[in-house]
Design a protein around this motif. Structure first.
Motif, PDB file in Angstrom:
ATOM      1  N   ASP A 113      69.596  28.179   1.279  1.00  0.00           N
ATOM      2  CA  ASP A 113      68.422  27.940   1.465  1.00  0.00           C
ATOM      3  C   ASP A 113      67.446  29.197   1.286  1.00  0.00           C
ATOM      4  O   ASP A 113      67.566  30.434   1.501  1.00  0.00           O
ATOM      5  CB  ASP A 113      67.944  27.703   2.987  1.00  0.00           C
ATOM      6  CG  ASP A 113      68.916  26.262   3.325  1.00  0.00           C
ATOM      7  OD1 ASP A 113      69.263  25.350   2.352  1.00  0.00           O
ATOM      8  OD2 ASP A 113      69.058  25.892   4.782  1.00  0.00           O
ATOM      9  N   ASP A 114      66.382  29.103   0.402  1.00  0.00           N
ATOM     10  CA  ASP A 114      65.312  30.053   0.231  1.00  0.00           C
ATOM     11  C   ASP A 114      65.951  30.813  -0.814  1.00  0.00           C
ATOM     12  O   ASP A 114      65.270  31.891  -0.978  1.00  0.00           O
ATOM     13  CB  ASP A 114      64.828  30.584   1.426  1.00  0.00           C
ATOM     14  CG  ASP A 114      64.231  29.663   2.533  1.00  0.00           C
ATOM     15  OD1 ASP A 114      63.453  28.988   2.091  1.00  0.00           O
ATOM     16  OD2 ASP A 114      64.423  29.973   3.716  1.00  0.00           O
ATOM     17  N   SER A 115      66.947  30.789  -1.307  1.00  0.00           N
ATOM     18  CA  SER A 115      67.346  31.662  -2.440  1.00  0.00           C
ATOM     19  C   SER A 115      66.974  31.408  -3.728  1.00  0.00           C
ATOM     20  O   SER A 115      66.569  30.366  -4.067  1.00  0.00           O
ATOM     21  CB  SER A 115      69.085  31.464  -2.658  1.00  0.00           C
ATOM     22  OG  SER A 115      69.439  32.223  -3.722  1.00  0.00           O
ATOM     23  N   ARG A 116      66.750  32.472  -4.605  1.00  0.00           N
ATOM     24  CA  ARG A 116      66.233  32.407  -6.028  1.00  0.00           C
ATOM     25  C   ARG A 116      67.296  32.082  -6.848  1.00  0.00           C
ATOM     26  O   ARG A 116      67.077  31.904  -8.118  1.00  0.00           O
ATOM     27  CB  ARG A 116      65.578  33.761  -6.366  1.00  0.00           C
ATOM     28  CG  ARG A 116      64.376  34.343  -5.703  1.00  0.00           C
ATOM     29  CD  ARG A 116      63.725  35.297  -6.327  1.00  0.00           C
ATOM     30  NE  ARG A 116      64.715  36.483  -6.743  1.00  0.00           N
ATOM     31  CZ  ARG A 116      64.264  37.637  -7.246  1.00  0.00           C
ATOM     32  NH1 ARG A 116      63.115  37.736  -7.944  1.00  0.00           N
ATOM     33  NH2 ARG A 116      65.059  38.533  -7.610  1.00  0.00           N
ATOM     34  N   LEU A 117      68.605  31.555  -6.239  1.00  0.00           N
ATOM     35  CA  LEU A 117      69.593  31.209  -7.090  1.00  0.00           C
ATOM     36  C   LEU A 117      70.159  29.905  -6.732  1.00  0.00           C
ATOM     37  O   LEU A 117      71.228  29.814  -6.235  1.00  0.00           O
ATOM     38  CB  LEU A 117      70.796  32.262  -7.216  1.00  0.00           C
ATOM     39  CG  LEU A 117      70.148  33.823  -7.261  1.00  0.00           C
ATOM     40  CD1 LEU A 117      71.479  34.877  -6.924  1.00  0.00           C
ATOM     41  CD2 LEU A 117      69.639  33.841  -8.568  1.00  0.00           C
ATOM     42  N   PRO A 118      69.608  28.675  -6.926  1.00  0.00           N
ATOM     43  CA  PRO A 118      69.911  27.594  -6.462  1.00  0.00           C
ATOM     44  C   PRO A 118      71.196  27.208  -7.388  1.00  0.00           C
ATOM     45  O   PRO A 118      71.513  27.734  -8.716  1.00  0.00           O
ATOM     46  CB  PRO A 118      68.705  26.383  -7.001  1.00  0.00           C
ATOM     47  CG  PRO A 118      67.847  27.407  -8.118  1.00  0.00           C
ATOM     48  CD  PRO A 118      68.132  28.779  -7.580  1.00  0.00           C
ATOM     49  N   MET A 119      71.750  25.966  -6.996  1.00  0.00           N
ATOM     50  CA  MET A 119      73.320  25.648  -7.717  1.00  0.00           C
ATOM     51  C   MET A 119      72.888  25.293  -9.452  1.00  0.00           C
ATOM     52  O   MET A 119      73.854  25.504 -10.099  1.00  0.00           O
ATOM     53  CB  MET A 119      74.075  24.900  -6.934  1.00  0.00           C
ATOM     54  CG  MET A 119      74.422  25.232  -5.674  1.00  0.00           C
ATOM     55  SD  MET A 119      75.636  24.395  -4.748  1.00  0.00           S
ATOM     56  CE  MET A 119      77.144  24.324  -5.749  1.00  0.00           C
TER      57      MET A 119
END
Length: 291
Positions: A104-110
């Motif tokens: 969550d809230d990462s700049r690296l989504p799947m």
């Protein structure tokens, strides 16, 4: 080849192989965060990404929006885990940030999202759209007299999409010599083997018939990739023939445990297997270095 040329060549090959090893290691570290994912594809194309970012692409790590950067467009958004690893290797994103992958809230989504991640030029989603976007980008750059090239990564499964071939015709029609496409020919899709879902062979002949400068190489052979990209670079021009490199890769490359996994499109890897995967990767890399 002169002694100096041989030394330069050796240095290039070594640098790319080292980068590919680190990219694969990053992929395994990210995969462990989720315990599953598109790890196999990312391992398979690590050599291709290493050649692109370590040897071919013009960019500024501290300025991802530099106007004259070469564009790298990832059409296959679910390969984002591999691109994140390459961006970390390139210094565009911090290596430490990789541990946030898919959180969550990462700049690296799947799946790749251009609005989140530095260095991610387009968002992923439905497959088969990337090449059409790349045609527009390449044409726009030429109209602006911008010397940047457009590198576009597509999967062999996307060759099932009519939009891909419409874009291929458009690129030839507009003589986009600043466009280089690489196709991951890993022979596997979500629904099974590519040849059984919808056969695409003879892929080389099809691209050539669309007017493209076409090459097919072993996508896990660094030297073959360097030669292919060098030929594509020599062929590139603001107005000319677009280039495509068909890259035969092996899912899970570098990790025998995963290379032999039957359900390889979206891998679920047990908790105790991650370190075994790293150990196999490191052992194989050490063996190649000492060979």
């Amino acid at each position: 080849m002169t002694d100096n040329a041989t030394a330069v060549r050796t240095d290039r090959v070594t640098a790319v192989r080292d980068a590919a090893y680190r990219i694969r290691h990053h992929v395994l570290d990210m995969g462990e965060v989720q315990g599953q994912g598109y790890v196999g594809q990312a391992l398979g194309v690590a050599d291709l990404l290493a050649v692109t970012y370590r040897d071919q692409l013009r960019y500024r790590a501290d300025d991802p929006h530099w106007g004259e950067r070469d564009r790298f467009l990832l059409s296959t958004g679910h390969y984002a885990i591999g691109l994140y690893a390459a961006l970390a290797e390139a210094g565009v994103i911090p290596v430490e940030e990789l541990e946030t992958y898919g959180s969550d809230d990462s700049r690296l989504p799947m799946s790749g999202m251009a609005s989140y991640t530095p260095g991610m030029e387009i968002s992923g989603g439905s497959l088969g759209h990337g090449l059409a976007v790349a045609v527009g980008v390449a044409l726009g750059l030429r109209l602006q007299a911008n010397p940047a090239r457009v590198f576009t990564f597509v999967s062999d499964g996307e060759l099932d999409e009519g939009s891909t071939w419409e874009a291929a015709m458009g690129a030839h029609h507009h003589r986009l010599g600043n466009l280089i496409v690489m196709v991951d020919m890993n022979a596997l899709q979500a629904d099974g083997k590519t040849e059984t879902v919808l056969g695409i062979e003879p892929a080389h002949d099809k691209w050539a018939s669309f007017g493209w400068f076409t090459q097919r190489v072993d996508g896990n052979d660094v030297e073959a990739l360097l030669d292919a990209f060098d030929r594509a670079a020599a062929h590139a021009a603001p107005e000319g023939t677009p280039s495509v490199i068909l890259c035969d890769t092996r899912i899970g490359r570098g990790v025998p445990l995963l290379e032999q996994r039957e359900k390889a499109h979206f891998m679920r890897i047990d908790e105790h297997e991650w370190q075994a995967c790293r150990d196999q990767l490191t052992a194989g890399y050490a063996g190649s270095v000492n060979a």
